[in-house]
Design an enzyme around this catalytic site. Structure first.
Site, PDB file in Angstrom:
ATOM      1  N   HIS A  25       8.280   1.967   5.517  1.00 59.52           N
ATOM      2  CA  HIS A  25       7.864   0.981   4.512  1.00 59.52           C
ATOM      3  C   HIS A  25       8.747  -0.254   4.676  1.00 59.52           C
ATOM      4  O   HIS A  25       9.942  -0.212   4.373  1.00 59.52           O
ATOM      5  CB  HIS A  25       8.012   1.587   3.113  1.00 59.52           C
ATOM      6  CG  HIS A  25       7.445   0.738   2.012  1.00 59.52           C
ATOM      7  ND1 HIS A  25       7.153  -0.594   2.179  1.00 59.52           N
ATOM      8  CD2 HIS A  25       7.108   1.047   0.736  1.00 59.52           C
ATOM      9  CE1 HIS A  25       6.668  -1.071   1.050  1.00 59.52           C
ATOM     10  NE2 HIS A  25       6.621  -0.093   0.152  1.00 59.52           N
TER      11      HIS A  25
ATOM     12  N   LYS B 102       2.353   3.741   7.260  1.00 60.30           N
ATOM     13  CA  LYS B 102       3.781   3.843   6.911  1.00 60.30           C
ATOM     14  C   LYS B 102       4.423   5.116   7.461  1.00 60.30           C
ATOM     15  O   LYS B 102       5.646   5.187   7.588  1.00 60.30           O
ATOM     16  CB  LYS B 102       3.962   3.755   5.391  1.00 60.30           C
ATOM     17  CG  LYS B 102       3.756   2.328   4.853  1.00 60.30           C
ATOM     18  CD  LYS B 102       4.101   2.218   3.386  1.00 60.30           C
ATOM     19  CE  LYS B 102       4.045   0.775   2.889  1.00 60.30           C
ATOM     20  NZ  LYS B 102       2.688   0.232   2.784  1.00 60.30           N
TER      21      LYS B 102
ATOM     22  N   GLU C 146      -3.808   5.483  -5.520  1.00 57.51           N
ATOM     23  CA  GLU C 146      -4.592   4.724  -4.545  1.00 57.51           C
ATOM     24  C   GLU C 146      -5.915   5.423  -4.234  1.00 57.51           C
ATOM     25  O   GLU C 146      -6.960   4.766  -4.131  1.00 57.51           O
ATOM     26  CB  GLU C 146      -3.752   4.548  -3.274  1.00 57.51           C
ATOM     27  CG  GLU C 146      -4.005   3.207  -2.632  1.00 57.51           C
ATOM     28  CD  GLU C 146      -3.006   2.846  -1.556  1.00 57.51           C
ATOM     29  OE1 GLU C 146      -1.942   3.485  -1.462  1.00 57.51           O
ATOM     30  OE2 GLU C 146      -3.300   1.911  -0.790  1.00 57.51           O
TER      31      GLU C 146
ATOM     32  N   CYS D 236       6.932  -5.221  -2.981  1.00 56.28           N
ATOM     33  CA  CYS D 236       6.208  -4.805  -1.773  1.00 56.28           C
ATOM     34  C   CYS D 236       4.866  -5.509  -1.614  1.00 56.28           C
ATOM     35  O   CYS D 236       4.166  -5.276  -0.628  1.00 56.28           O
ATOM     36  CB  CYS D 236       6.041  -3.289  -1.770  1.00 56.28           C
ATOM     37  SG  CYS D 236       7.622  -2.471  -1.997  1.00 56.28           S
TER      38      CYS D 236
ATOM     39  N   HIS E  15      -1.885   1.023   1.105  1.00 57.59           N
ATOM     40  CA  HIS E  15      -0.445   0.848   0.887  1.00 57.59           C
ATOM     41  C   HIS E  15       0.250   2.159   1.264  1.00 57.59           C
ATOM     42  O   HIS E  15       1.262   2.136   1.946  1.00 57.59           O
ATOM     43  CB  HIS E  15      -0.193   0.461  -0.567  1.00 57.59           C
ATOM     44  CG  HIS E  15       1.196   0.018  -0.835  1.00 57.59           C
ATOM     45  ND1 HIS E  15       1.757  -1.074  -0.216  1.00 57.59           N
ATOM     46  CD2 HIS E  15       2.157   0.523  -1.656  1.00 57.59           C
ATOM     47  CE1 HIS E  15       3.005  -1.225  -0.643  1.00 57.59           C
ATOM     48  NE2 HIS E  15       3.273  -0.266  -1.506  1.00 57.59           N
TER      49      HIS E  15
ATOM     50  N   PHE F 111       6.239  -3.175  -6.929  1.00 57.84           N
ATOM     51  CA  PHE F 111       6.913  -2.901  -8.202  1.00 57.84           C
ATOM     52  C   PHE F 111       6.489  -3.968  -9.204  1.00 57.84           C
ATOM     53  O   PHE F 111       6.360  -5.151  -8.860  1.00 57.84           O
ATOM     54  CB  PHE F 111       8.425  -3.014  -8.025  1.00 57.84           C
ATOM     55  CG  PHE F 111       9.106  -1.734  -7.661  1.00 57.84           C
ATOM     56  CD1 PHE F 111       8.402  -0.625  -7.237  1.00 57.84           C
ATOM     57  CD2 PHE F 111      10.500  -1.631  -7.736  1.00 57.84           C
ATOM     58  CE1 PHE F 111       9.048   0.546  -6.905  1.00 57.84           C
ATOM     59  CE2 PHE F 111      11.157  -0.471  -7.398  1.00 57.84           C
ATOM     60  CZ  PHE F 111      10.428   0.616  -6.974  1.00 57.84           C
TER      61      PHE F 111
END
Lengths: 404, 316
Positions: free
Chosen positions: A332, A327, A306, A164, A295, A391
């Site tokens: 996403h 998102k 975060e 991502c 994110h 990831f």
């Protein structure tokens, strides 16, 4: 001296909007709801909803754009692979006013997660009439090759696949090409087509919410995935001025780091390092950042990490930025997430407002101001940040500046 | 002033014959039938129980090659730990687990995909696992899909060093031609050609970092340039002139793909060739090389490399 890099074109393809103006309008009003994808069956999965583009609906508009730009012919397999990226690219190149001659010196750097038609190639009968075309469009870098060939972008090209964080890593590479003098115009962005395997994987991780993604909500339960494409035309300021091209803002700096912690669980220290690196390199103090597009996947683990990272970089004792995750509206977009969020960040700075977070009805007490569910939130500054986490613990932080 | 980039270690593993020869790296595709050499995973030295849950065959190979590279560089794990070390990979086909996921879903349905196999099905998985094992916190990226992805990874690494983002970068280029990738390669090459799985690693540092620790320098990267898709020999010559004092120095060229040769290591070709020149085929005098890879669909990248005389060699 570091070359200033401006943004002269933007393009977006999302389930509910196939161009930037309609995307911006749709987004500021809070976006739409997740639905079952049209192009594969989700009945066997626990979570069934997504934000998946209907490729058939996009096709007429894409063909018009390709014709208008005098683009090279595209095979059906290439369209299957790269339609979203082609449509977003056409919009971005058009907005930047790049004709065929100028395009020849432009580079093309793309981002995907799995990319290409390798799934279709593997499943297709060897004697199928279009199997050669499918093979040509099968590798993860196929979208970049198709887009570069279709629009005649002969400059530096590459394809990033870093989960991502793919798009933001691609943006950092494009920035280097411009600053190093390898090119003066770079098309950069992400293009991803959702596959049943992605759906199965995030379901297996139990990372998907059945109904909606609720970033930073006390009741958040996971993400909703989506697909589409987003493109930016990055250009040296000197090139843009020489062409009389629009400047929609500038890409100021990029910070990059690695958690070295866990494949799927982020470590706040990694993101903190990326944000601090971006700020230091840009010569900016944290209080100069007016907005952070997080994110914000809506998973309990991501959002917690975060907020912890943001709290460390933006101390409570100083003026803190508005934060949000988009998102909840867009889903996403995996490898394209960083690109669409970069576009959103540039649009937010230009409009001086942050999109509503329509699905976050009960925001957690994060210590940061977030837009409400009912409407956009006003901004008043020049600089904004967009963060991506992938990831494997890859983090990146982009800083944008509003156009003069 | 930009940071100088040097190579202080290189490793190269090729499926099939060992040690590698020039013929392993490039050949005339029209002369050979279709052939793919794959690494044979030796079960007797398979993953230890602690590694078994974490590694795929590819990530295990990368982890082991990374250890070999660090040994060659004379560095301990502790010495590379932290934000001063970056990691970047390049590969044409990337991680075969990504393609395997689609087949698992087709053959076994949703229950065939578990959380572990999904997490392993990203192209950055091998480098992320290596980074976790070594505690690397610098920049990290995976370039996938281009026939010259390994050279693009080198460009990325040089960017990071010259920008001062880190002091050293492990650059990896590999091909993992499991199942679908081999089927695809056969289709794309009209069933003619010889290909090898490969894994080439370079340890590149800023000149000052190498000097600080007294590391022998195998080669200096005098420059890295991107070749456009319509590049020709003149682009390489222009770069060579900029990088070297070309009036006085002999410059050798080895650019996979530019002369019509089929490269047998695909995306690993350029980096494999650099590893070969700087660590395996060194001479007793300095050699100036233009080494890289090119493909008409993707362009390419060429590195101007001054290989140090062999008497300064450390174990590679």
């Amino acid at each position: 001296m570091t070359r200033k890099v401006v943004i002269s074109g933007l393009g977006v393809v999302h389930r509910d909007a196939f161009d930037v103006p309609s995307f911006q309008e749709w987004l500021m009003l809070g976006g739409g709801q997740a639905e079952e994808p049209a192009h594969f069956d989700t009945t066997a999965f626990r979570a069934k909803k997504a934000y998946a583009v209907d490729p058939v609906a996009l096709l007429p508009e894409l063909k018009l754009r390709l014709k208008r730009l005098g683009a090279a012919p595209v095979s059906d397999a290439a369209l299957d692979c790269a339609a979203y990226g082609l449509a977003a690219t056409a919009e971005a190149l058009d907005m930047a006013g790049l004709d065929a001659v100028a395009r020849r010196r432009a580079g093309c750097v793309l981002a995907t997660t799995s990319g290409g038609l390798m799934d279709r190639f593997a499943d297709g009968p060897a004697d199928a009439a279009d199997q050669d075309d499918v093979a040509t469009a099968a590798t993860p870098g196929a979208s970049a090759e198709i887009i570069a060939a279709t629009f005649g972008l002969n400059g530096p090209s590459a394809n990033f696949s870093c989960a991502c964080a793919s798009s933001s890593m691609a943006i950092s590479y494009a920035l280097s090409r411009l600053r190093n003098g390898d090119a003066d115009i770079m098309l950069v962005g992400g293009s991803d087509r959702m596959r049943a395997a992605d759906f199965a994987g995030f379901n297996a991780l139990r990372a998907m919410d059945r109904d909606a993604c609720r970033p930073f909500d006390v009741d958040r339960r996971g993400m909703v995935i989506g697909d589409g494409a987003a493109m930016l035309v990055l250009e040296t300021e000197a090139s843009a001025q020489a062409r009389g091209a629009p400047s929609l803002g500038s890409l100021v700096e990029v910070g990059m780091s690695l958690d070295a912690h866990h494949i799927t669980h982020p470590n706040p220290e990694g993101l903190s390092r990326a944000m601090r690196q971006a700020l230091d390199r840009a010569g900016l103090a944290p209080e100069q950042i007016d907005y952070v597009n997080c994110h914000g996947t809506g998973t309990p683990v991501n959002d917690r990490a975060e907020i912890e990272a943001l709290s460390g970089v933006f101390p409570v004792t100083s003026r803190r930025p508005v934060i949000s995750s988009t998102k909840g509206a867009t889903g996403h977009l995996l490898g394209s997430a960083g690109a669409i969020e970069a576009v959103i960040t540039v649009l937010s700075l230009a409009a001086q407002q942050v999109p509503a977070m329509a699905t976050t009805r009960t925001p957690e007490d994060s210590g940061f101001v977030m837009p409400g569910a009912d409407g956009p939130w006003p901004l008043s500054g020049r600089f904004a940040m967009s963060n991506s986490l992938g990831f494997g613990g890859i983090n990146s932080s982009l800083i944008f500046e509003n156009a003069d | 002033m930009q940071n100088r980039a040097v190579i202080t270690a290189a490793t190269l593993a090729l499926a099939g014959d060992s040690p590698p020869s020039q013929a392993d790296l490039a050949g005339d595709a029209s002369l050979e039938p279709f052939r793919v050499e794959r690494f044979q995973d030796d079960k007797s030295v398979g993953p230890r129980p602690t590694e078994r849950s974490r590694h795929t065959p590819l990530s295990l190979r990368l982890a082991r090659e990374t250890r070999r590279l660090l040994n060659a560089a004379g560095l301990s794990d502790d010495a590379v730990k932290g934000p001063a070390t970056g990691l970047v990979s390049g590969s044409r086909y990337g991680c075969s687990m990504v393609y395997d996921l689609n087949r698992r879903l087709r053959d076994r349905g949703p229950r065939g995909i578990d959380a572990v196999c999904f997490a392993q099905a990203t192209h950055n998985y091998p480098i992320s696992v290596a980074a976790i094992e070594l505690g690397l916190n610098g920049p990290c990226a995976a370039l996938v899909g281009s026939p010259v992805a390994g050279m693009e990874a080198l460009v990325c690494a040089v960017d990071w060093l010259r920008d001062g983002r880190c002091d050293r970068v492990i650059v990896a280029a590999y091909e993992d031609l499991d199942g679908v990738a081999t089927e695809h390669l056969r289709r794309q090459t009209s069933e003619v050609g010889a290909f090898q799985e490969a894994m080439a690693l370079l340890f590149i540092e800023t000149g000052s970092a190498a000097e600080r620790r007294g590391a022998p320098i195998l080669a200096e990267l005098r420059g890295v340039t991107i070749l456009p898709r319509d590049a020709g020999a003149q682009d390489v010559s222009a770069m060579a002139s900029r990088a070297f004092d070309s009036g006085k120095q002999e410059i050798l060229h080895s650019i996979a793909g530019l002369g019509g040769r089929a490269s047998s290591c695909l995306g690993a070709s350029g980096l494999a060739e650099i590893a070969l020149r700087v660590a395996y085929e060194r001479e007793n005098r300095e050699r100036n090389w233009m080494i890289g890879a090119f493909d008409p669909s993707a362009g390419g990248a060429v590195a101007a490399v001054s290989v140090s005389p062999a008497e300064r060699e450390i174990a590679a």
